[in-house]
Design a protein around this motif. Structure first.
Motif, mmCIF file in Angstrom:
data_model
loop_
_atom_site.group_PDB
_atom_site.id
_atom_site.type_symbol
_atom_site.label_atom_id
_atom_site.label_comp_id
_atom_site.label_asym_id
_atom_site.label_seq_id
_atom_site.Cartn_x
_atom_site.Cartn_y
_atom_site.Cartn_z
ATOM 1 N N LEU A 12 0.724 -1.262 -0.012
ATOM 2 C CA LEU A 12 0.179 -0.176 0.103
ATOM 3 C C LEU A 12 0.909 1.128 -0.143
ATOM 4 N N LYS A 13 0.227 2.203 -0.239
ATOM 5 C CA LYS A 13 0.859 3.704 -0.399
ATOM 6 C C LYS A 13 1.480 3.960 1.040
ATOM 7 N N ASN A 17 1.468 -3.772 4.226
ATOM 8 C CA ASN A 17 1.376 -4.958 2.994
ATOM 9 C C ASN A 17 0.192 -5.667 3.039
ATOM 10 N N LEU A 18 -0.576 -5.992 2.228
ATOM 11 C CA LEU A 18 -1.693 -6.968 2.135
ATOM 12 C C LEU A 18 -1.178 -8.071 1.648
ATOM 13 N N LYS A 53 -10.925 -4.496 2.069
ATOM 14 C CA LYS A 53 -9.885 -3.828 2.716
ATOM 15 C C LYS A 53 -9.523 -2.438 2.503
ATOM 16 N N VAL A 54 -9.051 -2.114 1.061
ATOM 17 C CA VAL A 54 -8.706 -1.095 0.640
ATOM 18 C C VAL A 54 -9.253 -0.541 -0.749
ATOM 19 N N SER A 60 -0.164 0.483 -3.944
ATOM 20 C CA SER A 60 1.014 0.976 -4.603
ATOM 21 C C SER A 60 1.691 -0.156 -5.527
ATOM 22 N N GLN A 61 1.711 -1.175 -5.421
ATOM 23 C CA GLN A 61 2.515 -2.174 -6.195
ATOM 24 C C GLN A 61 2.707 -3.450 -5.789
#
Length: 92
Positions: A12-13, A17-18, A53-54, A60-61
């Protein structure tokens, strides 16, 4: 050269981490993998694994770290395009 690859994470930005726990197609849990030259690896997941979740704006990547802490990252711009396309299909 052999790469000992860790788990695939969606970064995530905010740098959290997911973790995608298991593969949608095979049902296999993520684990350490050995990749030899010419080999590749993919993981498949339900949209809910991310979008419950988001939102796409928070993503991000894709990031993978190997056993000696080398970091492999996806292209953030290309990945964002993929995520946005995925999001449009998910919302329907």
């Amino acid at each position: 050269m052999v790469v000992f690859m860790g788990m695939v994470n969606i970064q995530l930005k905010n740098k959290h981490n997911l973790v995608i726990v298991s593969d949608l197609v095979t049902g296999e849990y993520q684990k350490r993998r050995v990749l030899r030259p010419g080999e590749k690896f993919a993981i498949h997941f339900y949209p809910e694994a991310i979008f419950d979740k988001v939102t796409p704006d928070e993503i991000s990547q894709v990031v993978v770290t190997d056993d000696i802490d080398r970091v492999y990252e996806s292209d953030p711009i290309k990945f964002q395009r993929i995520i946005n396309d995925f999001w449009q299909k998910y919302k329907k």
